[in-house]
Design an enzyme around this catalytic site. Structure first.
Site, PDB file in Angstrom:
ATOM      1  N   GLY A 150       0.033  -5.998   0.374  1.00  0.00           N
ATOM      2  CA  GLY A 150      -1.637  -5.642  -0.809  1.00  0.00           C
ATOM      3  C   GLY A 150      -0.661  -6.592  -2.628  1.00  0.00           C
ATOM      4  O   GLY A 150      -1.990  -7.075  -3.128  1.00  0.00           O
ATOM      5  N   ALA A 173       0.703  -1.479   0.368  1.00  0.00           N
ATOM      6  CA  ALA A 173      -0.235  -0.405  -0.125  1.00  0.00           C
ATOM      7  C   ALA A 173       0.555   1.437  -0.040  1.00  0.00           C
ATOM      8  O   ALA A 173       1.860   1.459  -0.047  1.00  0.00           O
ATOM      9  CB  ALA A 173      -0.728  -0.096   0.756  1.00  0.00           C
ATOM     10  N   GLU A 214      -1.379  -9.448  -1.609  1.00  0.00           N
ATOM     11  CA  GLU A 214      -2.599  -9.560  -1.488  1.00  0.00           C
ATOM     12  C   GLU A 214      -3.590  -9.808  -2.583  1.00  0.00           C
ATOM     13  O   GLU A 214      -4.724 -10.734  -2.865  1.00  0.00           O
ATOM     14  CB  GLU A 214      -3.253  -8.734  -0.354  1.00  0.00           C
ATOM     15  CG  GLU A 214      -3.436  -8.708   1.124  1.00  0.00           C
ATOM     16  CD  GLU A 214      -3.555  -8.199   1.714  1.00  0.00           C
ATOM     17  OE1 GLU A 214      -3.127  -6.959   1.257  1.00  0.00           O
ATOM     18  OE2 GLU A 214      -4.116  -8.690   3.076  1.00  0.00           O
ATOM     19  N   GLU A 232       2.440  -5.400   7.334  1.00  0.00           N
ATOM     20  CA  GLU A 232       1.382  -4.898   8.240  1.00  0.00           C
ATOM     21  C   GLU A 232       1.968  -4.388   9.250  1.00  0.00           C
ATOM     22  O   GLU A 232       1.825  -3.400  10.307  1.00  0.00           O
ATOM     23  CB  GLU A 232       0.395  -4.712   7.840  1.00  0.00           C
ATOM     24  CG  GLU A 232       0.266  -4.787   6.324  1.00  0.00           C
ATOM     25  CD  GLU A 232       0.247  -6.073   5.154  1.00  0.00           C
ATOM     26  OE1 GLU A 232       1.252  -6.685   5.866  1.00  0.00           O
ATOM     27  OE2 GLU A 232       0.049  -6.323   3.956  1.00  0.00           O
TER      28      GLU A 232
END
Length: 277
Positions: free
Chosen positions: A128, A83, A131, A151
């Site tokens: 992300g 991110a 993911e 994270e």
């Protein structure tokens, strides 16, 4: 006043690429190519990029000529490095939850596109990025690719589906080790634990992804769509419910023209000519 002829004319949709700034989108030979194009920030995901990803995948879903999608990142360093930390730093609790749900919805859309999606992982796939790759149907990685859910090192946890898809792919123990340590693994380790399907040399990445999609595209389009649905929905439920779903879509396939064509072509010892009907 609008004439009857004008009223019945087909809608002309503007090119999906017209408003995309962070994503490159093109279609060639039945494959849609979605490339996250923010190389200065290692293709990090911000809100605008999520919106553009959704627009590109909606076009790929709605275009019957597209039989599969390849997702990758610009350059040779990163697939998606995660991110945008600048955005994350400013989020309130409410904004963070909304951002998480928004990203999850896009990746759910990718996972349930009804067409195969290959993640061509050309470098870092962190947060992300990991993911996004996990929401794809198949993952092919270059030898120098790195994977992780870091994270916790930011005082957060995965918010784009990592806590749910990672255990389903690699098992609870390995997923928790990756999530709780925030550590990275290389492509060979990702392959060993089942996070990626194949590891290839950098120059072979896109050709291999294309070859997989072309192999799938030679099969019945409805069979592929229903198989994706049976697997994706089946893993979310009990085996008994999954078997019932499998039987239902098996029956749907049996009523299609493609089933007639596929079985007749086999008996006549010729290649089938599927029409997606």
């Amino acid at each position: 006043m609008t004439s009857p002829a004008a009223a019945s004319a087909p809608e002309v949709r503007p090119p999906v690429t017209a408003n995309l700034e962070n994503v490159l989108y093109e279609k060639r030979d039945a494959i849609a190519y979605v490339t996250i194009n923010r190389p200065k920030v290692l293709n990090a995901l911000n809100q605008a990029t999520w919106v553009e990803l959704r627009a590109a995948f909606e076009d790929a879903r709605d275009d019957d000529a597209v039989r599969g999608v390849i997702v990758t990142g610009t350059g040779d360093k990163a697939f998606i490095a995660g991110a945008d930390i600048g955005d994350l730093a400013q989020y309130t609790a409410v904004e963070a939850e909304q951002s998480s749900r928004s990203g999850q919805e896009v990746l759910d859309f990718v996972e349930n596109l009804g067409k195969p999606v290959v993640a061509a992982i050309n470098g870092f796939a962190l947060g992300g990025g990991c993911e996004t790759a996990m929401a794809c149907t198949i993952r092919i990685a270059v030898e120098h690719a790195k994977f992780g859910q870091p994270e916790v090192k930011l005082g957060l946890l995965p918010g784009g589906g990592g806590t749910q898809r990672l255990p389903r792919l690699v098992g609870k123990g390995r997923a928790l080790q990756l999530i709780l340590t925030g550590g990275m693994i290389d492509a060979q380790e990702a392959w060993r634990i089942g996070l990626v399907n194949e590891v290839v040399r950098a120059g072979e990445l896109i050709p291999r992804a294309e070859a997989i999609l072309k192999e799938i595209a030679a099969n019945g389009p409805l069979s592929v769509r229903y198989a994706l649905e049976a697997v994706n929905k089946g893993v979310e439920t009990s085996q008994a419910e999954g078997l019932a779903l499998e039987a239902a879509v098996f029956g749907l396939c049996a009523a299609t023209e493609d089933k007639q064509e596929g079985t007749h072509a086999f008996l006549e010892k010729r290649a089938p000519r599927f029409r997606g009907r």
